[in-house]
Scaffold this active site. Structure first.
Site, mmCIF file in Angstrom:
data_model
loop_
_atom_site.group_PDB
_atom_site.id
_atom_site.type_symbol
_atom_site.label_atom_id
_atom_site.label_comp_id
_atom_site.label_asym_id
_atom_site.label_seq_id
_atom_site.Cartn_x
_atom_site.Cartn_y
_atom_site.Cartn_z
ATOM 1 N N ALA A 1 0.677 -0.777 -0.332
ATOM 2 C CA ALA A 1 -0.048 0.024 0.206
ATOM 3 C C ALA A 1 1.006 1.277 0.294
ATOM 4 C CB ALA A 1 -1.017 0.225 0.821
ATOM 5 N N ASN A 2 -0.017 2.358 -0.029
ATOM 6 C CA ASN A 2 0.653 3.826 0.307
ATOM 7 C C ASN A 2 0.349 4.332 1.394
ATOM 8 O OD1 ASN A 2 2.542 3.631 -2.607
ATOM 9 N ND2 ASN A 2 0.584 4.107 -3.455
#
Length: 395
Positions: A207-208
């Protein structure tokens, strides 16, 4: 356009108060009735006589005026719009925290009219976390904001904090008080926000570090201007913005499918922090850490490029806006990204600080015409300014 609309103008302490005289003249020329309230600080820079001469009405400055029983309530109920210009850091703080120790702050606490503030202060005061938090709180309550601009100050320094020009404030007032306040009515806006989660196995993912705050604020700002908004959101803890249709997804492939399903759209604002890669093959079971064994090697593959896909789509929205989260050469990389992706605008920001997950943002708007450098603003204010620019471009 403002014929017979009632504007209560509050002037607080700032050397920029002289611009309020020109704003008053413009309002009167547009047909508005203007009544002025002068704070003690404002009176240091503008006289009651000057304001009275332009407004054609008595100027109010005393909470305890003998001739005006419950005067602050009467004044609070009179206007169609209350405008605070200039709005000092002190008055913004009073508004945010419900303080009422003079006529201006008491009116602001008692009024039911919509509010517009035009901040003006030294750059250090504007950038202070307390000021940013106060303004973010006011915006969350529905207070509209005009400015501030960036440039030379009265002191021998330069930066954000200059009062917006009278014409800019007049435009903001007009937008709030006329049907044109919903300039995006009849338009469909597609907005993406938040991160994507790309599964490695049933437990882990890539994820970011996106909270979704900026994208959600943009969706709300576009809806406030009358647009029908579809928000495609990755996993966040944020509540749905009021008046916005929300489609929740997890992966980049799901986000692309949801965006294409939402077409046609007039506007696409691709704010989501989409993971560039995913594992080529997701494990069906949790990858186990075996004693003495090396860490597993993950084969990666590219995720779909949502911004580029929509920019070249058969149902391409009329205005496609991407975001560029950069850690170096922010503007240079954004200019190249706009060309490479085929979108119309790029909103670029430096994410080396606490932007991701934070409440403020400093952005650069990159268009075919050039680069606009915006001052640090609460994310809600960035969203409002971007929405206004979108409405202007589509007018």
């Amino acid at each position: 356009m403002l014929k017979d609309r009632r504007i209560l103008l509050i002037l607080s302490g700032s050397i920029a108060a002289y611009k309020a005289l020109e704003l008053t003249r413009l309002l009167r020329k547009a047909g508005a009735q203007v009544m002025a309230v002068l704070t003690a600080g404002g009176a240091r820079f503008v006289t009651k006589e000057a304001l009275a001469g332009i407004t054609g009405q008595r100027v109010h400055d005393d909470l305890w005026a003998a001739e005006a029983e419950i005067g602050h309530i009467r004044l609070a109920r009179w206007p169609d719009l209350v405008v605070v210009a200039p709005a000092s850091a002190d008055l913004l703080a009073k508004m945010a925290h419900g303080l009422a120790d003079d006529l201006a702050s008491t009116i602001l606490l008692a009024t039911r009219a919509p509010l517009l503030v035009a901040p003006a202060m030294n750059p250090a005061m504007w950038e202070h976390p307390a000021t940013r938090a106060n303004l973010a709180l006011l915006i969350a309550r529905g207070v509209a904001v005009s400015g501030p601009n960036s440039g030379p100050m009265a002191e021998p320094e330069s930066g954000p904090g200059r009062l917006a020009e009278p014409g800019e404030i007049l435009a903001a007032i007009t937008a709030l008080l006329t049907p044109a306040a919903r300039p995006l009515a009849g338009r469909h806006a597609l907005v993406t926000a938040g991160p994507t989660h790309e599964p490695i196995d049933p437990v882990r993912y890539i994820a970011n570090r996106s909270s979704g705050k900026q994208g959600y604020a943009i969706a709300a700002a576009l809806a406030a201007l009358g647009a029908r908004v579809t928000l495609v959101s990755g996993p966040t803890v944020l509540p749905d913005p009021p008046g916005v249709g929300v489609t929740r997804i997890e992966s980049a492939r799901e986000m692309l499918a949801a965006c294409e399903a939402a077409l046609p759209a007039d506007i696409a604002v691709m704010n989501a922090a989409v993971a560039d890669w995913r594992v080529a093959r997701e494990a069906d079971q949790k990858l186990k850490k075996e004693p003495g064994a090396a860490a597993p090697t993950l084969a990666m593959t590219l995720n779909p490029d949502i911004l580029a896909t929509l920019s070249r789509h058969a149902q391409r929205p009329g205005l496609v806006i991407g975001f560029a989260a950069e850690t170096e050469k922010v503007v240079e990389h954004a200019i190249e990204k706009r060309r490479r992706k085929g979108c119309d605008w790029i909103v670029a920001n430096d994410v080396t600080g606490g932007v991701m997950g934070g409440d403020a943002n400093t952005v650069h708007l990159v268009t075919a015409e050039g680069v606009e450098d915006w001052p640090e603003l609460p994310k809600e204010a960035v969203a409002a300014r971007l929405a206004a620019r979108i409405a202007e471009a589509l007018a």
